[in-house]
Scaffold this motif. Structure first.
Motif, short mmCIF file in Angstrom:
data_model
loop_
_atom_site.label_atom_id
_atom_site.label_comp_id
_atom_site.label_asym_id
_atom_site.label_seq_id
_atom_site.Cartn_x
_atom_site.Cartn_y
_atom_site.Cartn_z
N ALA A 57 -58.61 -7.16 -5.91
CA ALA A 57 -60.16 -7.65 -5.92
C ALA A 57 -60.01 -9.17 -5.25
O ALA A 57 -59.11 -9.80 -5.37
CB ALA A 57 -60.59 -8.18 -7.37
N GLY A 315 -69.52 -4.38 -14.52
CA GLY A 315 -68.46 -3.63 -15.26
C GLY A 315 -67.27 -4.20 -15.17
O GLY A 315 -66.40 -3.71 -16.03
N GLY A 316 -67.03 -5.31 -14.42
CA GLY A 316 -65.75 -6.17 -14.28
C GLY A 316 -65.27 -6.65 -15.69
O GLY A 316 -66.15 -6.82 -16.49
N SER A 317 -63.92 -6.61 -16.01
CA SER A 317 -63.59 -6.88 -17.20
C SER A 317 -63.86 -8.60 -17.64
O SER A 317 -64.06 -8.70 -18.98
CB SER A 317 -61.95 -6.63 -17.18
N ILE A 318 -63.93 -9.13 -16.62
CA ILE A 318 -64.38 -10.62 -16.90
C ILE A 318 -65.78 -11.00 -16.70
O ILE A 318 -66.23 -12.19 -16.72
CB ILE A 318 -63.42 -11.68 -16.10
N CYS A 319 -66.59 -9.94 -16.37
CA CYS A 319 -68.03 -10.09 -16.07
C CYS A 319 -69.03 -10.33 -17.11
O CYS A 319 -68.90 -9.18 -17.70
CB CYS A 319 -68.25 -9.00 -14.81
N ASP A 358 -65.60 -0.66 -7.68
CA ASP A 358 -65.16 -2.03 -7.89
C ASP A 358 -65.51 -2.24 -9.38
O ASP A 358 -66.68 -2.49 -9.83
CB ASP A 358 -66.10 -3.00 -7.23
N GLY A 359 -64.49 -2.59 -10.28
CA GLY A 359 -64.51 -3.09 -11.45
C GLY A 359 -64.51 -2.12 -12.74
O GLY A 359 -64.97 -1.15 -12.22
N MET A 379 -61.20 -0.84 -6.22
CA MET A 379 -61.08 -2.24 -6.19
C MET A 379 -60.59 -2.79 -7.57
O MET A 379 -61.53 -2.34 -8.63
CB MET A 379 -62.26 -3.02 -5.74
N TYR A 405 -56.17 -15.02 -16.13
CA TYR A 405 -57.32 -13.99 -15.14
C TYR A 405 -58.77 -14.68 -15.68
O TYR A 405 -59.14 -14.55 -16.64
CB TYR A 405 -57.11 -12.55 -15.82
N GLY A 407 -62.83 -15.14 -13.88
CA GLY A 407 -63.85 -14.45 -13.09
C GLY A 407 -64.38 -15.41 -11.99
O GLY A 407 -64.13 -16.50 -12.00
N GLU A 408 -64.76 -14.70 -10.60
CA GLU A 408 -65.10 -15.65 -9.71
C GLU A 408 -66.59 -16.40 -10.05
O GLU A 408 -66.88 -17.21 -9.34
CB GLU A 408 -65.33 -14.91 -8.58
N GLY A 409 -67.05 -15.77 -11.11
CA GLY A 409 -68.43 -16.40 -11.72
C GLY A 409 -68.08 -17.55 -12.63
O GLY A 409 -69.08 -17.82 -13.31
N SER A 410 -66.88 -17.61 -13.09
CA SER A 410 -66.67 -18.42 -14.17
C SER A 410 -66.63 -19.87 -13.90
O SER A 410 -66.76 -20.27 -12.43
CB SER A 410 -65.37 -18.13 -14.74
N TYR A 419 -72.81 -15.46 -5.78
CA TYR A 419 -73.96 -15.40 -6.52
C TYR A 419 -75.25 -15.87 -5.80
O TYR A 419 -76.21 -16.04 -6.14
CB TYR A 419 -73.74 -15.90 -7.91
N GLY A 432 -69.16 -15.16 -15.40
CA GLY A 432 -67.90 -14.53 -15.67
C GLY A 432 -67.10 -15.48 -16.51
O GLY A 432 -67.38 -16.59 -16.97
P1 RVP Z 1 -62.13 -5.76 -13.34
O1 RVP Z 1 -61.07 -4.95 -12.54
O2 RVP Z 1 -62.60 -4.74 -14.32
O3 RVP Z 1 -61.24 -6.69 -13.61
O4 RVP Z 1 -63.13 -6.07 -12.20
C1 RVP Z 1 -63.00 -6.62 -10.96
C2 RVP Z 1 -64.15 -7.05 -10.20
O5 RVP Z 1 -65.15 -7.91 -11.05
C3 RVP Z 1 -64.19 -7.79 -9.06
O6 RVP Z 1 -63.71 -6.96 -7.98
C4 RVP Z 1 -65.52 -8.39 -8.89
O7 RVP Z 1 -66.38 -7.10 -8.30
C5 RVP Z 1 -66.15 -8.46 -10.14
N1 RVP Z 1 -66.01 -9.87 -10.55
C6 RVP Z 1 -65.29 -10.86 -10.21
N2 RVP Z 1 -65.39 -12.05 -10.69
C7 RVP Z 1 -66.65 -11.82 -11.51
C8 RVP Z 1 -67.48 -12.36 -12.56
O8 RVP Z 1 -66.97 -13.86 -12.47
N3 RVP Z 1 -68.51 -12.23 -13.04
N4 RVP Z 1 -66.85 -10.40 -11.82
#
Ligand code: RVP
Length: 503
Positions: A57, A315-319, A358-359, A379, A405, A407-410, A419, A432
Motif C-alpha cells: 500500500a 474497506g481498509g483495516s485502518i479506514c 485494495d484494502g 494491494m 500502523y 492510515g494515510e487519512g489519520s 482526500y 483513518g
Molecule cells: P488494509 O490492507 O486493509 O490495511 O488496507 C490498506 C488500504 O487502505 C490502502 O491501500 C488504502 O487504499 C486504504 N487506506 C490507507 N489509509 C487509509 C485511511 O487513513 N483511511 N485508508
C-alpha cells in the motif's frame, strides 16, 4: 430519484470457494502466480508482469525502501508513499533502484556515546542484533566499530555503559573496501567466520554491510522482480495536485510504475492527471488510478488511459471513511462488479486493464477469494505493516510485540492530497486511525506461508494459474451462521494465541 443498487454489498468473509475437480497435475509446485500489472492489447503481454499478485500500500507506515526491496525480492512491487516531499520520495525510489543485492545500507546505526540502554532499545525496535557505530550515527558516517550481542552481558553490564567501551573498534574490525564484489565479500565472511562485513570507503566512511544470511538467501530467490538492468522494480504514489513537479522527479529516479493515490478516483482530477502524464510521456510512464467501486468508475478510468484500476473504498483495516462520510461498498461486491466491467471492456476494445483489489484483506484466504473474483493482484497495507521490513517501530504492548500502523487519512499521516476535492490544502477531518498490528517476523517467511496456502486452495479448485482460477472458481455466499461454523466452535481452544494469529 436516486439510483439503488440491486441487493446488498458483501465482503470477502461472506464468501467461500467450492472445490472443483483437481487432477494429479494440480500440486502447489506446479502453480504459477504470475499476473499482469499494466494494460496490454489482446495477443500481447503486459509490459510489466508480477511474479506474485501482491503490491504494498501507498502508505507511510508500509512502503519505504526496505520493504520495497524485500517485496521485489519475492516477486511483488511496492508503491513508495507519496505523502512526503517529492524529492524525498524520489530519493527513496533511487535507494531501491541503486540497491546492490547483498549490500545493505544500515537502518540501525549507533554513535560511540550511546549507552547499552540505547542498544537494547534499538534491538527491541528493529529486531537487529548487529549494529555498526559511526561518529555521527548516520548510516554513511565515519566508521568507528561494530556492536553484536556477543559484546555485552545484559545481566552484568550497567545500562549506562557507553557503546565506545564495548564495541569492537574499527581498527580491530574486518572490513572491505567500497567496490568489493559480493563474491569476495562472501569469501571474507567465511574465512573470518563473520556475521556481518562492513563496507567502508577510502575516507573511512561506512557505505553498507554484507550479512552472511543475505548472501545465502539471495541465491534462493527465483521470483525476484527485476527491470532490464537487473535492478529491483519499484512503484511510487502520486497525487492529483503536484503531478507536474512530482512525476518528472520520480521518473528520473527510475520509478517503474506510478499510481494515483486517492480514496475516490471517479473524478475530473484523476482525468486531468492521467491526461497530463500521457501528453508529456506518451505510454512510456505507466500509471494506475483509483479507487473506484463500480463498473462506471472503472470504465471512466480505463477510458482515461489508466494502466490499472484500483478497487476499494472504506474497506481498509485502518479506514473509517464509511463511518465519517457514508461512502463505499462491500469489497467483494465492488470487486466482482469492476472485474465484470474489465472483461466487457476487453471484449469490446481488445485492451485488458488489470484490476487491483485494495484494502480489507484480513485472512490469507481472502487473497485467493479476491483472485477468484477476478482481481489481477492485491494491494495490502496491514498485511505488510506487520513485518520487520515495514518502516515503523516494533513495540512491546502488554508483553506482545506489535508494529505501528496508521492510515494515510489519520491525523498522524495528514495526507490531505489523498482526500482532496479541490479547495484549501488541508485535511479537514480524519478518515483513518493510528493503530498497532501484531508483529509477524520477516516478509519472506510471511509471504512464503501465505502463498503456499493460496496455491493449495487454487489446486483444490483445479487451477494452476490465476487466469485458470478466474475461469474455474465456484463461489458461494454463506449465511452468518455458516460463518460461525467456519471457525473453531463448541470447543475450548487451549492456546488463546491461536485465535489472534494470521490465518
Ligand atoms: P488494509 O490492507 O486493509 O490495511 O488496507 C490498506 C488500504 O487502505 C490502502 O491501500 C488504502 O487504499 C486504504 N487506506 C490507507 N489509509 C487509509 C485511511 O487513513 N483511511 N485508508
Amino acid at each position: 430519484m436516486a439510483t439503488f443498487f440491486e441487493g446488498e454489498s458483501h465482503t470477502f468473509s461472506e464468501y467461500l470457494l467450492v472445490p472443483g475437480y483437481s487432477s494429479a497435475e494440480n500440486i502447489p509446485a506446479n502453480v504459477s502466480l504470475k499476473t499482469p500489472l499494466v494494460r496490454f492489447k489482446r495477443g500481447e503481454e503486459s509490459p510489466i508482469t508480477l511474479n506474485i499478485p501482491m503490491v504494498s500500500a501507498i502508505m507511510q507506515s508500509v512502503s519505504g525502501p526496505r520493504l520495497a526491496i524485500a517485496l521485489a525480492q519475492e516477486g511483488g512491487i511496492s508503491f513508495i508513499y507519496g505523502s512526503q516531499p517529492a524529492a524525498a520520495e524520489a530519493a527513496m525510489v533511487r535507494e531501491v533502484k541503486s540497491y546492490k543485492a547483498g549490500f545493505v545500507v544500515s537502518d540501525s546505526t549507533l554513535t560511540p556515546d550511546m549507552t547499552l540502554e540505547d542498544v537494547l532499545d534499538m534491538v527491541d525496535r528493529t529486531g537487529h542484533s548487529t549494529m555498526p557505530v559511526t561518529e555521527d550515527g548516520t548510516p554513511t558516517g565515519k566508521f568507528c566499530g561494530i556492536v553484536t550481542s556477543r559484546d555485552y552481558r545484559v545481566s552484568r553490564d550497567p545500562r549506562d555503559k557507553k557503546v565506545r567501551e564495548f564495541m569492537t573498534p574499527a581498527e580491530k574490525t574486518i572490513v572491505a573496501e567500497d567496490g568489493t564484489s559480493l563474491k569476495v565479500a562472501n569469501d571474507l565472511i567465511w574465512e573470518h567466520k563473520l556475521n556481518a562485513l562492513p563496507i567502508v570507503d577510502k575516507d573511512g566512511n561506512l557505505v553498507s554491510l554484507v550479512f552472511r544470511k543475505d548472501y545465502d538467501s539471495h541465491k534462493s530467490r527465483p521470483n525476484e522482480l527485476l527491470d532490464q538492468h537487473k535492478r529491483y522494480m519499484v512503484g511510487a504514489g502520486i497525487n492529483t495536485r503536484d503531478y507536474a513537479e512530482r512525476v518528472p522527479l520520480l521518473v528520473e529516479a527510475g520509478a517503474d510504475v506510478l499510481c494515483i493515490d486517492s480514496s475516490e478516483g471517479f473524478s475530473e482530477w484523476q482525468k486531468r492527471t492521467l491526461e497530463w502524464i500521457h501528453q508529456n510521456y506518451g505510454d512510456k510512464v505507466k500509471v494506475g488510478a483509483g479507487n473506484v467501486v463500480d463498473a462506471e468508475g472503472f470504465r471512466f478510468l480505463a477510458d482515461c488511459g489508466a494502466d490499472f484500476v484500483k478497487v476499494g473504498i472504506g474497506g481498509g483495516s485502518i479506514c473509517i471513511t464509511r463511518e465519517t462520510k457514508g461512502i463505499g461498498r462491500g469489497q467483494a461486491t465492488a470487486l466482482i462488479d469492476v472485474c465484470r466491467a474489465r472483461d466487457e471492456y476487453f471484449e469490446e476494445t481488445g485492451v485488458y486493464v488489470p484490476v487491483c483489489s485494495d484494502g480489507g484483506i484480513v485472512y490469507d484466504y481472502h487473497m485467493t477469494l479476491a483472485l477468484a473474483m477476478g482481481a489481477d493482484f492485491m494491494m495490502l497495507g496491514r498485511y505488510f505493516a506487520r513485518f520487520d521490513e515495514s518502516p515503523t517501530s516494533r513495540v512491546n504492548v502488554n508483553g506482545q510485540y506489535m508494529k505501528e500502523y496508521w492510515g494515510e487519512g489519520s491525523a498522524r499521516a495528514r495526507n490531505w492530497q489523498r482526500y482532496d476535492l479541490g479547495g484549501a490544502a488541508k485535511l479537514s477531518f480524519v478518515e483513518g486511525v493510528d493503530s498497532y498490528v501484531p508483529y509477524a517476523g520477516s516478509l519472506k517467511d510471511g509471504v512464503d506461508g501465505t502463498l503456499y496456502k493460496v496455491k493449495s486452495t487454487m489446486c483444490n479448485c483445479g487451477a494452476n494459474s490465476i487466469p485458470e482460477l478466474q475461469q474455474k472458481a465456484r463461489l458461494t455466499l454463506v449465511s452468518s451462521t455458516s460463518i460461525v461454523e467456519g471457525g473453531a466452535h463448541d470447543v475450548v481452544v487451549k492456546d488463546s494465541q491461536q485465535s489472534v494469529t494470521y490465518r
